[in-house]
Motif scaffolding. Structure first.
Motif, PDB file in Angstrom:
ATOM      1  N   VAL A  42       3.023   2.171  -4.051  1.00  0.00           N
ATOM      2  CA  VAL A  42       2.816   0.787  -4.482  1.00  0.00           C
ATOM      3  C   VAL A  42       3.909  -0.127  -3.943  1.00  0.00           C
ATOM      4  N   VAL A  43       4.831   0.439  -3.186  1.00  0.00           N
ATOM      5  CA  VAL A  43       5.910  -0.360  -2.621  1.00  0.00           C
ATOM      6  C   VAL A  43       5.574  -0.677  -1.162  1.00  0.00           C
ATOM      7  N   PRO A  44       6.006  -1.853  -0.672  1.00  0.00           N
ATOM      8  CA  PRO A  44       5.574  -2.331   0.650  1.00  0.00           C
ATOM      9  C   PRO A  44       6.405  -1.791   1.815  1.00  0.00           C
ATOM     10  N   SER A  45       6.372  -0.494   2.040  1.00  0.00           N
ATOM     11  CA  SER A  45       7.195   0.064   3.111  1.00  0.00           C
ATOM     12  C   SER A  45       6.749  -0.420   4.488  1.00  0.00           C
ATOM     13  N   GLU A  46       5.435  -0.441   4.726  1.00  0.00           N
ATOM     14  CA  GLU A  46       4.946  -0.871   6.034  1.00  0.00           C
ATOM     15  C   GLU A  46       5.292  -2.338   6.300  1.00  0.00           C
TER      16      GLU A  46
END
Length: 229
Positions: free
Chosen positions: A40-44
């Motif tokens: 759910v975290v925006p790594s990309e």
């Protein structure tokens, strides 16, 4: 209109300060790790943003962004894999043979043994898909050595892909990095959409054959008339 422009400039300044800070490297690594087992975290988005600023301002360093994103993704995938090998295998052990869940697991196990490496690499580009695949591979008892090999390929290719997308956007809008971020994210969403469409079409194409097979398996054998001699 002036208020909107002031807000835009304020957001740009905050983004500039965050991405060009040395702390960005640590944040990127941490987010890439967490995204491997908690998607759910925006790594990309962070990788793409790093690529944009590397192209437009020179900070952060593009090679460092690739390396930290890949390492973080590799570690995060292993966390998910070992969650599957622990609680996942205990859950499978409680399944009753012959139930729908047990049959689904048996099918997934056979699929992972046959094409697990390819599935893992492709799933890295599907939001949420990577966690499901890595955890399933752990649950199915996929060999650790081969998992690490394919997870490495997936993590490196994904990190390079994200930085390159960002770099393209950054070069297109060198004087406005926030526009470059929008372009990079748009390209990433387009690629994801194409992957999802292809998956949907392939699934739809194979559905009739699967339904026929299931019907054959579930069909009752015909009763032959009993004859007396």
């Amino acid at each position: 209109m002036d208020a909107v422009m002031d807000l835009f400039h304020s957001l740009t300044e905050h983004l500039d300060a965050a991405v060009t800070s040395p702390w960005f490297y640590l944040a990127l690594f941490a987010v890439a790790v967490i995204d491997g087992f908690f998607p759910v975290v925006p790594s990309e988005s962070m990788v793409i943003t790093g690529g944009v600023y590397a192209a437009s301002t020179g900070e952060p360093n593009a090679a460092a962004v690739m390396a930290l994103a890949a390492l973080g993704a590799f570690i995060g995938d292993h966390v998910s894999f070992y969650v599957g090998r622990g609680p996942g295998q205990k859950m499978v052990a409680r399944m009753k043979p012959g139930t729908r869940k047990h049959k689904a697991f048996t099918w997934a196990q056979a699929l992972m043994r046959e094409r697990g490496g390819l599935i893992l690499v492709v799933a890295r580009y599907v939001p949420g898909g990577r966690t499901a695949v890595t955890m399933t591979m752990g649950t199915c008892g996929y060999p650790r050595r081969w998992f690490a090999f394919f997870a490495g390929i997936a993590a490196i290719s994904w990190a390079v892909y994200g930085v390159v997308l960002g770099y393209v956007g950054g070069k297109a809008f060198e004087e406005s990095p926030i526009k470059g971020v929008a372009v990079g994210l748009g390209l990433a969403l387009s690629v994801t959409a194409v992957v999802e469409i292809v998956r949907y079409l392939r699934k739809r194409k194979s559905a009739p054959a699967t339904d026929e097979n299931e019907a054959e398996v579930g069909a009752e054998p015909e009763e032959k008339p009993v004859t007396t001699g």
